[in-house]
Design an enzyme around this catalytic site. Sequence first.
Site, PDB file in Angstrom:
ATOM      1  N   CYS A 146      25.248 -25.209 -74.064  1.00  0.00           N
ATOM      2  CA  CYS A 146      26.117 -24.212 -73.441  1.00  0.00           C
ATOM      3  C   CYS A 146      27.567 -24.687 -73.418  1.00  0.00           C
ATOM      4  O   CYS A 146      27.844 -25.889 -73.452  1.00  0.00           O
ATOM      5  CB  CYS A 146      25.654 -23.939 -72.012  1.00  0.00           C
ATOM      6  SG  CYS A 146      23.988 -23.291 -71.866  1.00  0.00           S
ATOM      7  N   GLU A 157      29.691 -24.714 -70.921  1.00  0.00           N
ATOM      8  CA  GLU A 157      30.037 -25.485 -69.729  1.00  0.00           C
ATOM      9  C   GLU A 157      29.655 -26.953 -69.891  1.00  0.00           C
ATOM     10  O   GLU A 157      30.447 -27.849 -69.603  1.00  0.00           O
ATOM     11  CB  GLU A 157      29.320 -24.907 -68.493  1.00  0.00           C
ATOM     12  CG  GLU A 157      29.678 -23.465 -68.207  1.00  0.00           C
ATOM     13  CD  GLU A 157      28.794 -22.436 -68.922  1.00  0.00           C
ATOM     14  OE1 GLU A 157      28.737 -21.297 -68.440  1.00  0.00           O
ATOM     15  OE2 GLU A 157      28.172 -22.775 -69.961  1.00  0.00           O
TER      16      GLU A 157
END
Length: 158
Positions: free
Chosen positions: A73, A75
């Site tokens: 991801c 993040e």
Amino acid sequence: MKTLDLISRITVYEDHSELPIEWQDLLDKAHEAAKKAYSPYSNFKVGAALLLNNGEIITGNNQENAAYPSGLCAERTAIFYASAQFPEVPFNKLAITAINPKEKLTKPVSPCGSCRQALLEYEQKFKQRIEVLLAGEEGEIYVLKSISDLLPFSFSND
């Protein structure tokens, strides 16, 4: 029996122009990162921009892989890179946004559970809150004072 009320305070901005300049810049960097995402399977491009206490801004985007779930991801791409390059520098703010080529996102996107837990680990490590901005491509923008607001029943090494 008793009932527990969980409260997360979210500041809602109507659009990008209402944000403080520092948040506008961070969101713009997250949007630029999203454009560069490698997402041939989902076609859902996520970007994250992380402001460190030393003033550095680290960006990340989702990186997909045919051998799902080998991708990563946006993040976690950003926080793991930041931690590798600046291991002793706390994180201050995080902006997350996404691009959906099929239809414009008008609601804020939020991190998955794995990202929430990974982010919370850094709040705990540095004993400092990480403010979070969640946005779509347009529309309302949410700002939370802490990662823990996204993960009220978290766990730690305690």
